[in-house]
Scaffold this motif. Structure first.
Motif, PDB file in Angstrom:
ATOM      1  N   THR A   1       6.908   5.310  -0.981  1.00 27.08           N
ATOM      2  CA  THR A   1       7.047   6.570  -0.251  1.00 27.08           C
ATOM      3  C   THR A   1       8.361   7.273  -0.551  1.00 27.08           C
ATOM      4  N   GLU A   2       9.069   6.831  -1.588  1.00 27.32           N
ATOM      5  CA  GLU A   2      10.310   7.498  -1.998  1.00 27.32           C
ATOM      6  C   GLU A   2       9.991   8.614  -2.992  1.00 27.32           C
ATOM      7  N   VAL A   3      10.559   9.788  -2.761  1.00 27.32           N
ATOM      8  CA  VAL A   3      10.386  10.934  -3.657  1.00 27.32           C
ATOM      9  C   VAL A   3      11.752  11.284  -4.243  1.00 27.32           C
ATOM     10  N   TRP A   4      11.844  11.320  -5.558  1.00 27.97           N
ATOM     11  CA  TRP A   4      13.131  11.487  -6.229  1.00 27.97           C
ATOM     12  C   TRP A   4      13.329  12.864  -6.852  1.00 27.97           C
TER      13      TRP A   4
END
Length: 252
Positions: A34-37
């Motif tokens: 669920t990490e957006v970079w």
């Protein structure tokens, strides 16, 4: 019977032997899902005067080079006194040379001294206005000491939305508007697809909460939207030497 029991035992064993995908992952691996970079936000700093580094300064206290007469596009007829812009009564509105659509606006304003007001009560008390795209007005007025119709007082979306509270300061103090403005959208055929919206913080107090603009500002009636593109920010000359300072915008 034995064959049925064997099948059941085999099925149970296969369920136990095949754990779920989530159970195979460590918690940190699950969190990564669920990490957006991207995109990475641009860094913005704020100077000692509170101006963001990506802001367009429309009046910083020295000159009116960002403004012009709204009547004919000539040099802005208002005055600069110290670090303050002062409306020259009966000289007409001024507008920015640059056109804008969606913006964050910071503007500080102060009505004139009571002796310099157009009238002692109501709409004569230091009347001016901030017009987005030269059409949609947030009212400027001394609403600390004077009374008027609430949808025409300070921080109203003029004749459309009453402010949630009256946060106006006394005459000898400066008022601050921080406004988020979202421009209307029109189809290629000129049909309204999305109206304008305005959020206003008056002296740090939320007084207009993403309200829908019902159409261009008018003193009489409620004219409908007409298709347009980006347009200047305009300040109103209503016959009072209203004062402004520290004006900047951020394009959104």
């Amino acid at each position: 019977m034995k064959r049925t029991l064997f099948a059941a035992v085999t099925l149970a064993a296969s369920v136990i032997a095949l754990p779920t995908t989530a159970a195979e992952k460590e918690p940190w691996q699950q969190a990564q899902e669920t990490e957006v970079w991207e995109p990475v936000p641009t860094k913005v700093s704020v100077d000692d005067a509170g101006v963001p580094s990506d802001a367009i300064v429309l009046f910083g206290g020295s000159d009116l080079s960002a403004w012009e007469s709204a009547n004919d596009g000539s040099s802005a007829p208002w005055k600069v006194e110290g670090d303050v812009m002062v409306a020259a009564p009966k000289s007409g509105d001024i507008r920015t040379k640059q056109e804008f659509c969606d913006i964050q606006l910071h503007i500080e304003w102060q009505p004139p001294a009571e002796k310099d007001m157009e009238g002692p009560e109501g709409q004569g008390r230091g009347n001016s206005g901030v017009f987005f795209q030269e059409r949609y007005e947030v009212q400027v007025l001394d609403s600390f000491g004077g009374e008027t119709y609430p949808n025409g007082q300070a921080a109203s979306v003029y004749k459309q939305h009453i402010p949630l509270v009256n946060a106006t300061k006394p005459l000898d103090e400066w008022n601050v508007y921080d406004i988020i403005y979202k421009a209307p959208r029109f189809s290629d055929a000129g049909q309204l697809e999305s109206p304008a919206y305005i959020t206003v913080l008056h002296n740090g107090v939320l007084v207009q909460n993403h309200v829908e603009v019902q159409g261009p500002t008018a003193w009489i009636g409620h004219p409908p939207y007409e298709p347009h593109g980006c347009a200047p920010l305009r300040l109103q000359d209503h016959g009072n030497p209203s004062r402004f300072r520290n004006i900047w915008v951020r394009e959104l």
